[in-house]
Design an enzyme around this catalytic site. Structure first.
Site, PDB file in Angstrom:
ATOM      1  N   ASP A   1       1.320  38.862  63.639  1.00  0.00           N
ATOM      2  CA  ASP A   1       0.130  39.566  63.149  1.00  0.00           C
ATOM      3  C   ASP A   1      -1.074  38.635  63.023  1.00  0.00           C
ATOM      4  O   ASP A   1      -0.929  37.423  62.834  1.00  0.00           O
ATOM      5  CB  ASP A   1       0.414  40.208  61.795  1.00  0.00           C
ATOM      6  CG  ASP A   1       1.420  41.346  61.907  1.00  0.00           C
ATOM      7  OD1 ASP A   1       1.539  41.923  62.994  1.00  0.00           O
ATOM      8  OD2 ASP A   1       2.083  41.639  60.896  1.00  0.00           O
ATOM      9  N   THR A   2      -2.251  39.224  63.079  1.00  0.00           N
ATOM     10  CA  THR A   2      -3.499  38.461  63.021  1.00  0.00           C
ATOM     11  C   THR A   2      -3.588  37.603  61.766  1.00  0.00           C
ATOM     12  O   THR A   2      -3.978  36.433  61.820  1.00  0.00           O
ATOM     13  CB  THR A   2      -4.708  39.411  63.080  1.00  0.00           C
ATOM     14  OG1 THR A   2      -4.620  40.200  64.275  1.00  0.00           O
ATOM     15  CG2 THR A   2      -6.002  38.635  63.081  1.00  0.00           C
TER      16      THR A   2
END
Length: 287
Positions: free
Chosen positions: A156-157
């Protein structure tokens, strides 16, 4: 991650028929070539030719590491090779780097396989920027090699930690399969302490909308507040860690992947990358 002999004074000299001496030029004093002189054109590099005209199929196979060119000819004539889904038995057939070449059903890569490990910082996109000016992992990996690398799996970012990159499509596909279950360990910080009851529930396995999340181990981190836990899983589900804790009323404040397969963050600062060692490649191949 020397080929080319001149005299010691850098001059070229010799004799032509009739005893006439050829002109001799020192380095940098050769006659100027006129515009339009065909001899002044730069030779076309092998790589640029391969991109436009293609390369022989046996060379493509040899470059991929399957076998020698001579053996490749044998496999081609036997019908073991397909190009874009079509069996090719013609000797001297040329392919482009954009073509899909398969040997016994396995997709080949004419480039030397390369493997890198990145310690991803928080706020960097893996699959693309959703915001104007957002940074991607491909920008961090831009100077690693001229080969086209792809990340293996997802991160995930807002997550940090280990992310594997390679141009080896076969290994990437193998590691990405849920049934292979590559080992991943996360250091997780929650916005509030995790209760012992919920810790036991995670160990037993939490059921989400897309199925049960199998957790190999979960525990509080020694000498740290109880909102910090370590969790080991081989799940490849999207946003699995965040969704797991959210289902029990917790928010993930920090997520750091500290182990991926047998790979660790040792001596790899945040935002930096390194090549995998031979031993690490052997270990990954055995997974």
């Amino acid at each position: 991650m020397s080929r080319n002999d001149k005299s010691s004074d850098g001059k070229f000299s010799g004799r032509q028929g009739g005893g006439q001496r050829k002109k001799s030029y020192a380095r940098g004093n050769a006659p100027i070539k006129k515009a339009g002189d065909k001899t002044s054109a730069k030779p076309t590099s092998a790589k640029s030719t391969e991109k436009t005209e293609g390369i022989r199929l046996n060379k493509y196979i040899a470059n991929s590491g399957i076998c020698s060119r001579r053996d490749a000819d044998i496999y081609i004539s036997s019908g073991n090779v397909t190009v874009n889904g079509k069996v090719i038995t013609e000797m001297g057939h040329k392919v482009k780097l954009t073509d899909e070449v398969k040997f016994d059903g396995r997709t080949l890569n004419p480039e030397k396989p390369e493997y890198f490990l990145l310690n991803k910082p928080k706020g960097v996109y893996v699959t693309g920027s959703m915001e104007k000016g957002g940074k991607t992992v491909m920008e961090l990996m831009a100077k690693a090699t001229k080969s086209k690398l792809d990340p293996v799996g997802k991160l995930d970012t807002q997550a940090m930690g280990l992310l594997l990159f390679t141009n080896d499509g076969s290994l990437a596909k193998k590691l990405g399969k849920p049934k292979n279950g590559i080992r991943q360990i996360y250091h997780i910080s929650l916005t509030k302490p995790l209760s012992p009851e919920h810790l036991d529930k995670i160990k037993a396995g939490v059921i989400l909308e897309d199925g049960k999340v199998k957790v190999q181990d979960v525990s509080y981190i020694a000498d740290r507040p109880r909102n910090e836990v370590g969790l080991e899983t081989n799940s490849t589900k999207n946003h699995v860690i965040q969704r797991l804790f959210k289902s029990m009323g917790y928010e993930v404040e920090k997520l750091d992947r500290v182990v991926f397969g047998g790979l660790t963050k040792k001596d790899l600062p945040r935002g930096r990358f390194r090549r995998l060692t031979d031993q690490e490649l052997i270990n990954l191949g055995m997974l």
